[in-house]
Design a protein around this motif. Sequence first.
Motif, mmCIF file in Angstrom:
data_model
loop_
_atom_site.group_PDB
_atom_site.id
_atom_site.type_symbol
_atom_site.label_atom_id
_atom_site.label_comp_id
_atom_site.label_asym_id
_atom_site.label_seq_id
_atom_site.Cartn_x
_atom_site.Cartn_y
_atom_site.Cartn_z
ATOM 1 N N ASN B 234 1.023 -2.813 -5.923
ATOM 2 C CA ASN B 234 1.627 -4.302 -5.641
ATOM 3 C C ASN B 234 1.243 -5.610 -6.519
ATOM 4 O O ASN B 234 1.767 -6.262 -6.784
ATOM 5 C CB ASN B 234 0.487 -4.481 -4.316
ATOM 6 C CG ASN B 234 1.039 -3.603 -2.641
ATOM 7 O OD1 ASN B 234 2.420 -2.914 -3.148
ATOM 8 N ND2 ASN B 234 0.487 -3.304 -2.398
ATOM 9 N N LEU B 237 3.416 -5.493 -9.603
ATOM 10 C CA LEU B 237 4.757 -6.155 -9.298
ATOM 11 C C LEU B 237 4.427 -7.803 -9.104
ATOM 12 O O LEU B 237 5.726 -7.851 -10.311
ATOM 13 C CB LEU B 237 4.561 -5.825 -7.790
ATOM 14 C CG LEU B 237 5.863 -4.669 -6.882
ATOM 15 C CD1 LEU B 237 5.969 -5.176 -5.231
ATOM 16 C CD2 LEU B 237 7.588 -4.722 -7.219
ATOM 17 N N LYS B 241 6.376 -9.661 -12.690
ATOM 18 C CA LYS B 241 7.314 -10.686 -11.558
ATOM 19 C C LYS B 241 7.160 -11.436 -12.603
ATOM 20 O O LYS B 241 8.075 -13.276 -12.740
ATOM 21 C CB LYS B 241 7.671 -10.885 -10.632
ATOM 22 C CG LYS B 241 8.543 -9.487 -9.036
ATOM 23 C CD LYS B 241 9.981 -9.512 -10.026
ATOM 24 C CE LYS B 241 10.491 -8.256 -9.458
ATOM 25 N NZ LYS B 241 11.905 -7.926 -9.161
ATOM 26 N N GLU B 321 8.470 -11.211 -4.856
ATOM 27 C CA GLU B 321 8.629 -10.097 -6.074
ATOM 28 C C GLU B 321 8.841 -8.867 -5.237
ATOM 29 O O GLU B 321 9.489 -7.306 -6.220
ATOM 30 C CB GLU B 321 6.300 -9.722 -6.539
ATOM 31 C CG GLU B 321 5.789 -11.164 -7.429
ATOM 32 C CD GLU B 321 5.138 -11.287 -6.106
ATOM 33 O OE1 GLU B 321 4.797 -10.875 -4.732
ATOM 34 O OE2 GLU B 321 4.819 -12.438 -7.394
ATOM 35 N N ASP B 324 6.025 -3.080 -0.065
ATOM 36 C CA ASP B 324 6.151 -1.947 -1.105
ATOM 37 C C ASP B 324 6.118 -0.786 0.307
ATOM 38 O O ASP B 324 6.106 -0.981 1.752
ATOM 39 C CB ASP B 324 4.618 -2.171 -0.516
ATOM 40 C CG ASP B 324 4.041 -1.014 -0.814
ATOM 41 O OD1 ASP B 324 4.207 -0.111 -1.179
ATOM 42 O OD2 ASP B 324 2.371 -0.365 -0.515
ATOM 43 N N GLY B 447 10.243 -3.681 -3.256
ATOM 44 C CA GLY B 447 9.694 -3.719 -4.893
ATOM 45 C C GLY B 447 9.038 -2.442 -4.875
ATOM 46 O O GLY B 447 8.915 -2.283 -6.788
ATOM 47 N N THR B 448 8.653 -1.689 -4.436
ATOM 48 C CA THR B 448 7.972 -0.380 -4.736
ATOM 49 C C THR B 448 7.911 0.599 -3.092
ATOM 50 O O THR B 448 7.477 0.073 -2.192
ATOM 51 C CB THR B 448 6.872 -1.309 -5.046
ATOM 52 O OG1 THR B 448 5.462 0.414 -5.764
ATOM 53 C CG2 THR B 448 5.358 -0.932 -4.144
#
Lengths: 326, 469
Positions: B234, B237, B241, B321, B324, B447-448
């Motif tokens: 996290n 990210l 960004k 960004e 999760d 993002g992830t």
Amino acid sequence: MQNVSDEAFLKSRLAVRNNKGSEATGPGLEPEETGKSGKRTPGKLGEYAHILMLVPVLAWVFLFLFVPLVIVLINSFYTYTGIGVTPEITLSNYATVLFTRQYLNLIAYTLRTSALIVLVTLIIGFPAAYYLALKVRDENKRFLLILVLIIPFWIDFTTKLMSWFPILGTNGAVNYYLQAIGVIQQPLTSIFLSEQSAIFVMIQTYVLFMIAPILLSLATIDVNLTKAAETLGASAFQTFRHVILPLARPGIIIGSAFVFVSTMGDFVTPRVIGGRMQTAGLVIAQQAGILNWPLASALSVILIAITLVIVIVMFRIVKIARMVFE
Amino acid sequence: MGAESQEEASDPARQQPDEERITRRAAIGRIGKIGVGVVAAAAIAGGGYYAYTTTQAPQAPTGGSIKMFSYSPLYAPDGYASYLKSTFNIDLTSQLGSAATLGDQIVSGGGSGWDTAIFWGAFGKPIINASPAVLQPYDLSAVPKWTSANLDPLFSNPQSVIGDVMGPQLQRDMWWPGKIGQSFAAMPPMYGVDSVAQNAQHIDHLLNSWGDLMDRQWKGRIAIQDIPTVALNNFALYLVKSNQMTAPSQIDNLQKPEIDTVTNYLTPNIAAGQVKAFWADYGTSVNLITSGEVWAADIWNAAVFSARAAGTPTYYVVTREGVDLWVGGEGVSAKVPSSKLPLVNEYLNSRLGGTWAYQAGLEAYQTPAWPSDEVKAAFPVEFYNWNFLGQATYQPIDSIVPGQPAYIANALFQPTQYKWSSASGTPSSNGNLKDRGSIKNIESNIGTLETWEDNASYYISSWTTMKQA
């Protein structure tokens, strides 16, 4: 009246100490039959009774302590594959623990913390045990006081940990009263969820482990010895220093070992109450969590070895076996 | 795996012959391995099995018990358990493990003690690939509600939603190795996206970045999860960004130098006392927020509602960004006998039904089949539109939570307490909106993905060093 009570108290102490037949027995505890010579004549089963009595505990210890420890030991030499373990023998796990600064720091920190908790629980626990064993003569009162010490153990461990939030927390009772009496103007935010609060809670949690063995040691002290010391002119401190303390030593050592071992392995308290506290137990749990059992096992084995050495040294210093069994 | 091929694979008519051949072959193989001298005995003993699989249609299960192992009580709420009992005569019992050591608990047990286990992708790889196996695959035909028509595109066509790196990874975390689209390793009963929760009493504006957790104005009031394999990604990210880190090839599977970059960023913050606590279980995370010890944290979505239920105004924010993604998967123990599989399948299929989706919705989560008609029918219209489509409640927030400014009132809104309308209506311009909006909006900002990392051990050792700062 007081003298009579003292006399009865002394008799009961001596009875316990000397294990006298008529006073030590009761319903269902009749003295054993004796032969013509006056010696015990146990049957064949009786000859092996002492061995049979040990079987359950030995089996339990073997299955649930020895076997798991062997598994941990074996695992510590295996290789971590990234998603599991392969039985390729390696020493790299031990090398990682013993030659990496972060793990050495971790072990040192854990040892230091445990030692501190042992010291504080001893300082707090000894007077409590002394009072309960030698000063409280009313059995009901003693029972009630011991109950007060035991009651916290009836509560679920996690619930007990959570209950510290309204006590030590920013908006908790401690801050409230400190503000109320004008000691502080703003709530102290650093006392909770910190290394200090975790140590404080562990002291509270494990102090009974220190009190109980000391209490048992002190309870077997022949009160005549302290009376004799007084009669011979010893001050209260001298009596404590030369009579009570040496006789309480087995309890102190056993209590210290209990507390030391328990705090070394406690990773829940640091996790819930310790803020960013990082102990070896926590890291073992984390490494095991990603199935790196070899590294977790190596760290465990090293901690167990260190603990074992410390406990053996403690026991050797005071010759614990002789003091307990003679 | 495209949607069309998945549809083919899900067609029971196409699946049945293969399945039958395999079963027959397996049964004959079993008999063949037994010595000639015991053929008669084997025929008698194996006869029932053979006859069941070939000459009789599988009997409808008549009920029984399912033991489920999971990391969260949210997977077995009372409403769902009583539904299983009344509809299928299934007694669901659940056993809880620690989220932080889930993989260890499932693999080391060897599949004993439970029929199904729920885990998420962060532990998927070692569980699915454990040797000896702790799970057994189950065919797509076991869960007939898993059809592309019912599913969120995230599951019917993951690449279209989360791209060509995370998409295939999500499939590997769900399907049996080598049988993507055919046999599940762990069908997802629930999924969600994690971000940052904040206490609205102490923070007067909405945070919008993972980096906000390291903002010095909240020094000593931050908690982050003590699961480094999730937390570090996290913050990666944020670093990417904000141009403090080169974009990794796979942000959910950092390499060692990338892990170092993230921990190097966090270490001085930790040393400065920015982070008050590290949490590893749901209850602790809620307690940290509700006690006021912590004002912002990377906790789970449901914990926000638990905090609100305790009277703490809490928001779950959009991290610019990206958020999760986690996907819970339910695997079947390798030790479940074939005789019990029809019951287990019936139970698993119910995880894609309306009742379970409704229960998950109360915690702001969703099931892969949330777009299905069955799920729609299980929700009051207003609730469905609020939970999945991002529409406002019909009632204005000041009538739902009276006597509070809107900023606080919205942070106290609880879907379990609101009386949802079953009729179509008009969303209020001052109504409550679900944090972060519609599922589509949320999924466009993933993002992830929480999945297993190749350098998991290094994640932890770096984390250990960081915490010693």
